[in-house]
Design an enzyme around this catalytic site. Structure first.
Site, mmCIF file in Angstrom:
data_model
loop_
_atom_site.group_PDB
_atom_site.id
_atom_site.type_symbol
_atom_site.label_atom_id
_atom_site.label_comp_id
_atom_site.label_asym_id
_atom_site.label_seq_id
_atom_site.Cartn_x
_atom_site.Cartn_y
_atom_site.Cartn_z
ATOM 1 N N GLU A 1 -5.761 -2.768 -0.343
ATOM 2 C CA GLU A 1 -4.653 -1.789 -0.479
ATOM 3 C C GLU A 1 -5.201 -0.360 -0.431
ATOM 4 O OE1 GLU A 1 -2.020 -3.185 0.089
ATOM 5 O OE2 GLU A 1 -2.624 -5.208 -0.466
ATOM 6 N N GLU B 1 0.792 -1.227 0.000
ATOM 7 C CA GLU B 1 0.000 0.000 0.000
ATOM 8 C C GLU B 1 0.825 1.279 0.000
ATOM 9 O OE1 GLU B 1 0.298 -2.252 2.419
ATOM 10 O OE2 GLU B 1 0.519 -1.299 4.367
#
Ligand SMILES: [Zn+2]
Length: 659
Positions: A347, A322
């Protein structure tokens, strides 16, 4: 709303002057939207909230996974100037760190390094760079080497000239053959958990936040992207400049250089991928803008302006990572059916939990991954309905039960003690699935409306901070448990956070899909139906996963031939489904699937979640151990170093089996 336009070099002083302001029970530094989006830009009106940054307010305890003396001096800003050399597979250049001395009298800045060739160190004094003395301390297998740098009370910037080495595990250098295009090489970084120190010297701990800039030199036919402001385009160039004005924890600093192209998904979201993957990726991730709207409607505005995703080469070790503004995603989630969109949702959700509110130390990871997994399922529910979300939650619970059966009691605790361990050991099902099912239990106990309000306020109150489990626990008691008495006791909450196992009163998700799969499975096992009579219409990877978890492992090979032939399991291009099928084949000792696909499969993708379980299964038999050793050796050059470490350490070494 507080807007302060401040040149980067003056931020440190300004922060010192503003340290007495208080918000949310912590001493906070208020920095206006100047740090977020530049001064006077069109986005200023969107973010009226100040940034509360507690990490400079008072000395914070050192991180057991870092040598950095963050209780004495903290880095606040990073400027990278690096050349990407594909021939030698190194990054070389220098990093400038802006630092803030928080303990007067401090004369040494200690940075984290690992596998770096440190060449020269300078400090900025007056109007010039001056060489300063430095030394590298003793090497620790996990932490690397501390870089001790002499500083003066007036020192605000330090420059380190260095080069990465072949042991810089945070970087992956994919050869042209290891990319989709097969024509150009590709490199990318993965810094989580403590690999950032292998590609630039830094205070490598999630306890801190920094802003950063980068000047990156590459071959002229390459596209470079970082977790920073990115033009929504992919133009090859020799020089690339990046700026990240929003403060992020250092492990979110990321770079990728390759033959990337761009396709917009909306005016604030798009996808980067190699040309051969671009259209497939754009189809797979087309719902990203809707997902952004969904999370915003639940938990408040997206704080990072743009959200783009980038498709990594097959060796990428995670499902996704992420990095702020730019998630890296594994190509294994591109199935053409959007049946793994929960990973994109995951994410994206980190933009709130993890990137906006971050775990202070790695032992607090569940705050990051538990919340993210919880939000991810809420996104799936809003997009695809409650049935699919329930199935995914039920699957999570099944997966968690599997992990609980394998892990030792200390490893089953949300607030885990990682003393003496590599922080990567925390990345089990516990922070993700036990963490999110704890939150689901809270949602069920207090009702969705109350719990949604609590989570939204939690993100707002701790935005731009890094927090500990103890802080969260206090906040939870004050703002939910004590405010709505009679639902859960303090002891029940503490059991969730500090005890192994799954609490007896914990919410157990179920799915009606399981009953239908079970009915067909039992009929197939008994021989009353053949594979041809099985109705798999609308099945996702979760359906197949459940089937393979439950299917008898003593069926005759002919029955499994039938199943494989009907559904094309060994030949499937859905690499998640293939992993579950091969795992079953190993357990059932179904040799045709192992012969047909296992060797090729372990060389065509390198994602930990899909690969490690196969090795764990293989090493359960003497012949499997031999096979596992040979497959690891065959694929080692293709795999990411983090993947190799995981197999060597958490499969072979953990089971006491020599390599
Ligand atoms: Zn995550």
């Amino acid at each position: 709303m507080l807007i302060l336009c401040v040149p980067p070099m003056e931020r440190t002083n300004m922060m010192s002057q503003l340290r007495s302001l208080t918000r949310c029970g912590v001493v906070a530094v208020l920095v206006g939207v100047a740090l977020l989006s530049g001064c006077g830009g069109p986005d200023d009106t969107k973010r009226a909230e100040p940034i509360a940054r507690d990490m400079h307010a008072e000395p914070i305890a050192r991180d057991m996974h870092s040598n950095a003396n963050i209780d004495e001096v903290v880095m606040t800003h990073v400027d990278l100037a690096l050349k990407v050399d594909f021939d030698r597979q190194v990054l070389s250049g220098h990093v400038d760190l802006t630092v803030d001395i928080v303990k007067p009298g401090t004369t040494t800045l200690v940075l984290d390094t690992k596998a770096l060739d440190i060449q020269r160190v300078q400090r900025w004094e007056g109007d010039a760079w001056l060489d300063t003395s430095f030394n590298l301390g003793a090497e620790d297998e996990i932490l690397g080497q501390p870089l001790n740098i002499a500083i003066e009370p007036s020192t605000q910037r330090v420059r380190v000239y260095y080069e990465t080495t072949k042991d810089s595990d945070g970087l992956n250098w994919a050869s042209p053959e290891q990319t989709f295009g097969k024509a150009k090489p590709l490199m990318y970084s993965v810094s989580q958990s403590i690999y950032g120190r292998t590609w630039f010297p830094q205070q490598d701990t999630p306890a801190l936040r920094v802003t950063y800039t980068a000047d990156i030199e590459t071959p002229p036919d390459m596209v470079a992207k970082m977790s920073a402001s990115n033009e929504p385009s992919a133009v090859p160039a020799a020089k690339h400049h990046f700026e990240m004005k929003q403060p992020i924890v250092p492990y979110l600093i990321a770079i990728a250089v390759g033959d990337f192209r761009f396709k917009a998904l909306s005016d604030r979201s798009g996808v980067y991928a190699e040309p051969a993957m671009l259209d497939k990726a754009a189809f797979e991730f087309a719902e990203t803008p809707q997902m952004m709207d969904i999370v915003e409607s639940l938990y408040g505005p997206y704080a990072w302006e743009r959200y783009d995703v980038m498709v990594m080469p097959p060796s990428f070790p995670f499902g996704g990572m992420e990095h702020a503004r730019l998630s890296f995603l594994s190509p294994t989630v591109i199935t053409g059916k959007r049946d793994l969109i929960s990973l994109t949702a995951h994410e994206l959700s980190h933009s709130w939990s993890g990137n906006l509110v971050t775990n202070r130390y790695w032992s607090d990871l569940w705050l990051n991954e538990g919340f993210t997994t919880y939000v991810e399922k809420r996104v799936v529910e809003a997009l695809y309905g409650a049935d699919r979300a329930d199935l995914e939650r039920a699957s999570q619970y099944q997966s968690l039960q599997g992990d609980l059966a394998e892990l030792s009691p200390p490893e089953q605790v949300l607030a885990i003690d990682l003393s003496g361990q590599h922080p990567d050991n925390v990345f089990t099902d516990i922070p993700y699935n036990k963490g999110s099912l704890f939150l689901t239990t809270l949602e069920k106990a207090y009702g969705r409306e109350v719990f949604d309000g609590f989570v939204k306020q939690y993100f707002a109150d701790f935005a731009w901070q890094t927090i500990t489990t103890a802080q969260f626990e206090t906040y939870l008691f004050e703002n939910l448990v004590d405010r709505y008495p009679g639902k859960l006791t303090h002891d029940e909450i503490r059991e969730w956070i500090h005890s192994p196992g799954y609490p007896a009163k914990g919410y157990v998700p179920t799915s009606s899909a399981f009953e239908s799969i079970d009915a067909q499975r039992v009929a197939f096992e008994s021989g009353s139906i053949g594979a041809a009579q099985m109705d798999t219409t609308g099945w996702t990877v979760e359906h197949w996963k459940y089937l393979f978890q439950k299917l008898s492992t003593s069926l005759p090979a002919a029955r499994l031939d039938e199943l494989d032939a009907k559904f094309g399991l060994s030949a499937s291009t859905n690499l998640v489904e293939v992993s579950d099928w091969l795992n079953y084949a190993l357990r059932a000792n179904y040799q045709p699937a192992i012969d047909k696909r296992l060797r090729a499969y372990l060389g065509e993708q390198g994602r930990i979640k899909l690969t490690k379980p196969l090795y764990q299964e293989m090493i359960k038999t003497p012949s499997g151990i031999v096979l596992a050793r040979s497959l690891l050796n065959e694929t080692r050059a293709f795999l990411h170093p983090i993947m190799v470490w995981e197999i060597e350490t958490n499969v072979f070494k953990k089971a006491g089996i020599p390599l």
